[in-house]
Design a protein around this motif. Structure first.
Motif, PDB file in Angstrom:
ATOM      1  N   ALA A  23     118.357  39.891  29.212  1.00 29.94           N
ATOM      2  CA  ALA A  23     116.989  40.049  28.704  1.00 29.94           C
ATOM      3  C   ALA A  23     116.571  41.508  28.765  1.00 29.94           C
ATOM      4  O   ALA A  23     117.046  42.274  29.600  1.00 29.94           O
ATOM      5  N   ASP A  24     115.683  41.868  27.854  1.00 28.33           N
ATOM      6  CA  ASP A  24     115.055  43.193  27.873  1.00 28.33           C
ATOM      7  C   ASP A  24     116.067  44.332  27.858  1.00 28.33           C
ATOM      8  O   ASP A  24     115.963  45.284  28.635  1.00 28.33           O
ATOM      9  N   LEU A  25     117.040  44.248  26.964  1.00 22.55           N
ATOM     10  CA  LEU A  25     118.032  45.323  26.844  1.00 22.55           C
ATOM     11  C   LEU A  25     117.409  46.573  26.227  1.00 22.55           C
ATOM     12  O   LEU A  25     117.794  47.683  26.534  1.00 22.55           O
ATOM     13  N   HIS A  26     116.463  46.398  25.335  1.00 16.19           N
ATOM     14  CA  HIS A  26     115.719  47.488  24.692  1.00 16.19           C
ATOM     15  C   HIS A  26     116.633  48.559  24.093  1.00 16.19           C
ATOM     16  O   HIS A  26     116.452  49.755  24.338  1.00 16.19           O
ATOM     17  N   LEU A  27     117.618  48.117  23.317  1.00 15.32           N
ATOM     18  CA  LEU A  27     118.447  49.077  22.576  1.00 15.32           C
ATOM     19  C   LEU A  27     117.561  49.805  21.572  1.00 15.32           C
ATOM     20  O   LEU A  27     116.581  49.262  21.089  1.00 15.32           O
ATOM     21  N   GLY A  28     117.918  51.029  21.274  1.00 16.87           N
ATOM     22  CA  GLY A  28     117.146  51.808  20.318  1.00 16.87           C
ATOM     23  C   GLY A  28     116.078  52.683  20.936  1.00 16.87           C
ATOM     24  O   GLY A  28     115.252  53.252  20.234  1.00 16.87           O
ATOM     25  N   GLU A  29     116.083  52.785  22.239  1.00 13.97           N
ATOM     26  CA  GLU A  29     115.172  53.728  22.897  1.00 13.97           C
ATOM     27  C   GLU A  29     115.561  55.144  22.472  1.00 13.97           C
ATOM     28  O   GLU A  29     116.665  55.364  21.978  1.00 13.97           O
ATOM     29  N   PRO A  30     114.720  56.121  22.680  1.00 12.92           N
ATOM     30  CA  PRO A  30     115.027  57.475  22.205  1.00 12.92           C
ATOM     31  C   PRO A  30     116.184  58.170  22.929  1.00 12.92           C
ATOM     32  O   PRO A  30     116.492  59.307  22.640  1.00 12.92           O
ATOM     33  N   PHE A  31     116.834  57.500  23.844  1.00 14.03           N
ATOM     34  CA  PHE A  31     117.926  58.104  24.603  1.00 14.03           C
ATOM     35  C   PHE A  31     119.228  57.380  24.265  1.00 14.03           C
ATOM     36  O   PHE A  31     119.526  56.342  24.851  1.00 14.03           O
ATOM     37  N   PRO A  32     120.041  57.897  23.333  1.00 11.03           N
ATOM     38  CA  PRO A  32     121.252  57.195  22.878  1.00 11.03           C
ATOM     39  C   PRO A  32     122.226  56.851  24.005  1.00 11.03           C
ATOM     40  O   PRO A  32     122.895  55.819  23.935  1.00 11.03           O
ATOM     41  N   GLN A  33     122.309  57.670  25.019  1.00 10.02           N
ATOM     42  CA  GLN A  33     123.241  57.387  26.113  1.00 10.02           C
ATOM     43  C   GLN A  33     122.864  56.094  26.829  1.00 10.02           C
ATOM     44  O   GLN A  33     123.719  55.393  27.367  1.00 10.02           O
ATOM     45  N   GLN A  34     121.597  55.746  26.797  1.00 11.48           N
ATOM     46  CA  GLN A  34     121.135  54.502  27.421  1.00 11.48           C
ATOM     47  C   GLN A  34     121.805  53.296  26.756  1.00 11.48           C
ATOM     48  O   GLN A  34     122.222  52.364  27.435  1.00 11.48           O
ATOM     49  N   ASP A  35     121.926  53.315  25.426  1.00  9.03           N
ATOM     50  CA  ASP A  35     122.589  52.218  24.715  1.00  9.03           C
ATOM     51  C   ASP A  35     124.069  52.139  25.078  1.00  9.03           C
ATOM     52  O   ASP A  35     124.613  51.050  25.261  1.00  9.03           O
ATOM     53  N   SER A  39     125.802  48.928  26.967  1.00  7.26           N
ATOM     54  CA  SER A  39     126.978  48.238  26.428  1.00  7.26           C
ATOM     55  C   SER A  39     128.088  48.147  27.467  1.00  7.26           C
ATOM     56  O   SER A  39     128.738  47.111  27.613  1.00  7.26           O
ATOM     57  N   ARG A  40     128.295  49.211  28.194  1.00  7.31           N
ATOM     58  CA  ARG A  40     129.331  49.233  29.226  1.00  7.31           C
ATOM     59  C   ARG A  40     129.017  48.225  30.333  1.00  7.31           C
ATOM     60  O   ARG A  40     129.890  47.483  30.786  1.00  7.31           O
ATOM     61  N   VAL A  41     127.768  48.191  30.757  1.00 10.43           N
ATOM     62  CA  VAL A  41     127.368  47.255  31.811  1.00 10.43           C
ATOM     63  C   VAL A  41     127.525  45.811  31.322  1.00 10.43           C
ATOM     64  O   VAL A  41     128.034  44.953  32.047  1.00 10.43           O
ATOM     65  N   ILE A  42     127.108  45.543  30.089  1.00 13.65           N
ATOM     66  CA  ILE A  42     127.240  44.200  29.524  1.00 13.65           C
ATOM     67  C   ILE A  42     128.696  43.774  29.529  1.00 13.65           C
ATOM     68  O   ILE A  42     129.033  42.665  29.954  1.00 13.65           O
ATOM     69  N   ARG A  75     124.347  44.797  15.372  1.00 12.57           N
ATOM     70  CA  ARG A  75     125.805  44.781  15.174  1.00 12.57           C
ATOM     71  C   ARG A  75     126.516  45.339  16.400  1.00 12.57           C
ATOM     72  O   ARG A  75     127.508  44.793  16.855  1.00 12.57           O
ATOM     73  N   VAL A  76     125.999  46.429  16.958  1.00 10.62           N
ATOM     74  CA  VAL A  76     126.591  47.013  18.175  1.00 10.62           C
ATOM     75  C   VAL A  76     126.523  46.006  19.321  1.00 10.62           C
ATOM     76  O   VAL A  76     127.493  45.819  20.058  1.00 10.62           O
ATOM     77  N   LEU A  77     125.398  45.336  19.455  1.00  5.74           N
ATOM     78  CA  LEU A  77     125.233  44.362  20.530  1.00  5.74           C
ATOM     79  C   LEU A  77     126.203  43.193  20.361  1.00  5.74           C
ATOM     80  O   LEU A  77     126.908  42.819  21.312  1.00  5.74           O
ATOM     81  N   ILE A  78     126.280  42.649  19.168  1.00  2.00           N
ATOM     82  CA  ILE A  78     127.174  41.512  18.927  1.00  2.00           C
ATOM     83  C   ILE A  78     128.634  41.939  19.059  1.00  2.00           C
ATOM     84  O   ILE A  78     129.460  41.206  19.625  1.00  2.00           O
ATOM     85  N   ASP A  79     128.972  43.119  18.571  1.00  3.58           N
ATOM     86  CA  ASP A  79     130.342  43.633  18.749  1.00  3.58           C
ATOM     87  C   ASP A  79     130.686  43.785  20.225  1.00  3.58           C
ATOM     88  O   ASP A  79     131.814  43.521  20.638  1.00  3.58           O
ATOM     89  N   THR A  80     129.715  44.210  21.014  1.00  2.00           N
ATOM     90  CA  THR A  80     129.932  44.336  22.461  1.00  2.00           C
ATOM     91  C   THR A  80     130.284  42.976  23.055  1.00  2.00           C
ATOM     92  O   THR A  80     131.210  42.858  23.862  1.00  2.00           O
TER      93      THR A  80
END
Length: 99
Positions: A23-35, A39-42, A75-80
């Motif tokens: 829950a609350d992954l919040h992809l697309g925040e202004p910090f690309p490294q966060q995404d 993904s790595r943690v997931i 797509r990035v999330l589902i690919d992960t």
């Protein structure tokens, strides 16, 4: 005795169904490294827990920060998930996903 105990444990495993809720992954925040980090943690959690089902329960994106098509983020999330070996998943949208 040890063999009996192992057999009982195997029988119990037949009835388990493991669900991983994200829950609350919040992809697309202004910090690309966060995404990238998310993904790595997931992937690590999925590989460690080996869930039968992954439930994405809202706010996968912070859509108000995404100026382009949000499909790329999904797509990035589902690919992960797929790359981590997930076959079964479902998604519920949250209040940030629809903006």
């Amino acid at each position: 005795f040890h063999e009996l105990q192992q057999e009982e444990e195997q029988q119990k495993k037949q009835y388990y169904f493991k669900i991983l809720q994200l829950a609350d992954l919040h992809l697309g925040e202004p910090f690309p490294q966060q995404d990238v980090n998310s993904s790595r943690v997931i992937q690590n959690v999925i590989q460690s827990e080996k869930p039968d089902l992954v439930v994405l329960s809202g706010d996968q994106l912070t859509a108000n920060n995404i100026n382009t098509n949000a499909t790329a983020y999904y797509r990035v999330l589902i690919d992960t998930l797929i790359n981590a070996g997930v076959n079964d998943w479902c998604m519920i949208f949250g209040n940030h996903d629809d903006q």
